[in-house]
Design a protein around this motif. Structure first.
Motif, mmCIF file in Angstrom:
data_model
loop_
_atom_site.group_PDB
_atom_site.id
_atom_site.type_symbol
_atom_site.label_atom_id
_atom_site.label_comp_id
_atom_site.label_asym_id
_atom_site.label_seq_id
_atom_site.Cartn_x
_atom_site.Cartn_y
_atom_site.Cartn_z
ATOM 1 N N LEU A 9 0.881 -1.032 0.146
ATOM 2 C CA LEU A 9 -0.152 -0.081 0.041
ATOM 3 C C LEU A 9 0.931 1.312 0.065
ATOM 4 O O LEU A 9 0.073 2.346 -0.216
ATOM 5 N N ALA A 10 2.260 1.218 0.198
ATOM 6 C CA ALA A 10 3.215 2.244 0.052
ATOM 7 C C ALA A 10 3.082 2.845 -1.081
ATOM 8 O O ALA A 10 3.428 4.199 -1.560
ATOM 9 N N ILE A 11 2.936 1.897 -2.213
ATOM 10 C CA ILE A 11 3.023 2.503 -3.761
ATOM 11 C C ILE A 11 1.803 3.461 -3.802
ATOM 12 O O ILE A 11 2.270 4.679 -4.217
ATOM 13 N N PRO A 12 0.696 3.126 -3.755
ATOM 14 C CA PRO A 12 -0.377 4.286 -4.026
ATOM 15 C C PRO A 12 -0.172 5.418 -3.107
ATOM 16 O O PRO A 12 -0.683 6.682 -3.505
ATOM 17 N N VAL A 13 0.042 5.248 -1.825
ATOM 18 C CA VAL A 13 0.458 6.310 -1.012
ATOM 19 C C VAL A 13 1.261 7.396 -1.352
ATOM 20 O O VAL A 13 1.299 8.684 -1.350
ATOM 21 N N GLY A 14 2.546 6.834 -2.026
ATOM 22 C CA GLY A 14 3.538 7.538 -2.810
ATOM 23 C C GLY A 14 3.114 8.391 -3.840
ATOM 24 O O GLY A 14 3.515 9.648 -4.199
ATOM 25 N N PHE A 15 2.280 7.532 -4.572
ATOM 26 C CA PHE A 15 1.689 8.327 -5.755
ATOM 27 C C PHE A 15 0.648 9.497 -5.228
ATOM 28 O O PHE A 15 0.623 10.683 -6.018
ATOM 29 N N LEU A 16 -0.048 9.147 -4.141
ATOM 30 C CA LEU A 16 -1.037 10.326 -3.562
ATOM 31 C C LEU A 16 -0.173 11.266 -3.101
ATOM 32 O O LEU A 16 -0.518 12.669 -3.257
ATOM 33 N N ILE A 17 0.944 11.410 -2.533
ATOM 34 C CA ILE A 17 1.717 12.236 -1.955
ATOM 35 C C ILE A 17 2.313 13.068 -2.830
ATOM 36 O O ILE A 17 2.492 14.391 -3.049
ATOM 37 N N ALA A 18 3.094 12.401 -3.933
ATOM 38 C CA ALA A 18 3.438 13.299 -5.151
ATOM 39 C C ALA A 18 2.462 13.851 -5.876
ATOM 40 O O ALA A 18 2.781 15.028 -6.231
ATOM 41 N N TYR A 19 1.367 13.514 -6.065
ATOM 42 C CA TYR A 19 0.048 14.241 -6.511
ATOM 43 C C TYR A 19 -0.238 15.448 -5.803
ATOM 44 O O TYR A 19 -0.486 16.555 -6.236
ATOM 45 N N LEU A 20 -0.410 15.244 -4.440
ATOM 46 C CA LEU A 20 -0.597 16.184 -3.834
ATOM 47 C C LEU A 20 0.403 17.506 -3.633
ATOM 48 O O LEU A 20 0.169 18.532 -3.211
ATOM 49 N N ALA A 21 1.885 17.131 -3.815
ATOM 50 C CA ALA A 21 2.734 18.053 -3.486
ATOM 51 C C ALA A 21 3.531 18.127 -4.814
ATOM 52 O O ALA A 21 4.887 18.120 -4.997
ATOM 53 N N ARG A 22 2.943 18.271 -5.768
ATOM 54 C CA ARG A 22 3.683 18.474 -7.170
ATOM 55 C C ARG A 22 4.592 19.601 -7.200
ATOM 56 O O ARG A 22 5.552 19.569 -7.881
ATOM 57 N N THR A 64 7.636 4.680 -0.274
ATOM 58 C CA THR A 64 6.955 6.088 -0.381
ATOM 59 C C THR A 64 7.765 7.098 -1.021
ATOM 60 O O THR A 64 7.383 7.778 -1.956
ATOM 61 N N THR A 65 8.933 7.206 -0.477
ATOM 62 C CA THR A 65 9.764 8.200 -0.871
ATOM 63 C C THR A 65 10.373 7.956 -2.327
ATOM 64 O O THR A 65 10.623 8.730 -2.901
ATOM 65 N N LEU A 66 10.806 6.620 -2.573
ATOM 66 C CA LEU A 66 10.937 6.058 -3.886
ATOM 67 C C LEU A 66 10.035 6.608 -5.025
ATOM 68 O O LEU A 66 10.302 7.216 -6.119
ATOM 69 N N VAL A 67 8.876 6.190 -4.780
ATOM 70 C CA VAL A 67 7.717 6.621 -5.696
ATOM 71 C C VAL A 67 7.807 8.069 -5.851
ATOM 72 O O VAL A 67 7.895 8.685 -6.906
ATOM 73 N N SER A 68 7.926 8.976 -4.844
ATOM 74 C CA SER A 68 7.906 10.406 -4.957
ATOM 75 C C SER A 68 9.316 10.903 -5.749
ATOM 76 O O SER A 68 9.284 11.941 -6.534
ATOM 77 N N LEU A 69 10.467 10.413 -5.371
ATOM 78 C CA LEU A 69 11.561 10.360 -6.075
ATOM 79 C C LEU A 69 11.575 10.428 -7.612
ATOM 80 O O LEU A 69 12.012 11.192 -8.395
ATOM 81 N N LEU A 70 10.938 9.199 -8.070
ATOM 82 C CA LEU A 70 10.761 8.846 -9.381
ATOM 83 C C LEU A 70 9.804 9.872 -10.286
ATOM 84 O O LEU A 70 9.951 10.082 -11.165
ATOM 85 N N LYS A 71 8.782 10.174 -9.497
ATOM 86 C CA LYS A 71 7.759 11.173 -10.035
ATOM 87 C C LYS A 71 8.428 12.396 -10.131
ATOM 88 O O LYS A 71 8.039 13.422 -10.870
ATOM 89 N N SER A 72 9.494 12.948 -9.424
ATOM 90 C CA SER A 72 9.883 14.450 -9.349
ATOM 91 C C SER A 72 10.896 14.344 -10.642
ATOM 92 O O SER A 72 11.105 15.589 -10.929
ATOM 93 N N SER A 73 11.277 13.320 -11.085
ATOM 94 C CA SER A 73 11.915 13.684 -12.351
ATOM 95 C C SER A 73 11.091 13.426 -13.606
ATOM 96 O O SER A 73 11.484 13.694 -14.737
ATOM 97 N N ASP A 74 9.679 13.454 -13.617
ATOM 98 C CA ASP A 74 8.626 13.036 -14.731
ATOM 99 C C ASP A 74 8.240 14.624 -14.624
ATOM 100 O O ASP A 74 7.341 15.136 -14.062
ATOM 101 N N LYS A 75 8.486 15.205 -15.720
ATOM 102 C CA LYS A 75 8.198 16.629 -16.185
ATOM 103 C C LYS A 75 6.751 16.953 -16.433
ATOM 104 O O LYS A 75 6.134 17.767 -15.910
ATOM 105 N N LYS A 76 6.172 15.720 -17.038
ATOM 106 C CA LYS A 76 4.581 15.813 -17.149
ATOM 107 C C LYS A 76 3.861 15.859 -15.936
ATOM 108 O O LYS A 76 2.764 16.676 -15.763
#
Length: 83
Positions: A9-22, A64-76
């Motif tokens: 469940l850490a994976i969707p939580v990571g995506f949620l945090i990354a979405y809320l803190a773009r 959770t942090t790894l998902v956010s780190l990976l999404k931080s390099s996604d420009k879209k």
């Protein structure tokens, strides 16, 4: 078994945090890397002293942090509605 489900469940939580803190993702990359290092050290350290519950917690933080780190390099992903 329940520990593994909670860890997954850490994976969707990571995506949620990354979405809320773009808007914070790009500037927080150095902190994400720091958290990942601390999490890995926490997983190994607490596993060695037989504190597995704390190791699972650090595992959750790691994923959770790894998902956010990976999404931080996604420009879209970063360009969302905030920029």
């Amino acid at each position: 078994m329940i520990k593994l489900v909670i860890l997954i469940l850490a994976i969707p939580v990571g995506f949620l945090i990354a979405y809320l803190a773009r808007d914070e993702l790009e500037s927080g990359r150095k902190w994400f890397k720091t958290l990942i290092i601390i999490s890995v050290l926490g997983i190994v350290g607490f596993w060695l002293i037989d504190e597995s519950e704390i190791s699972w917690t650090f595992g959750f933080i790691f994923i959770t942090t790894l998902v956010s780190l990976l999404k931080s390099s996604d420009k879209k992903w970063i360009k969302g509605k905030f920029k």
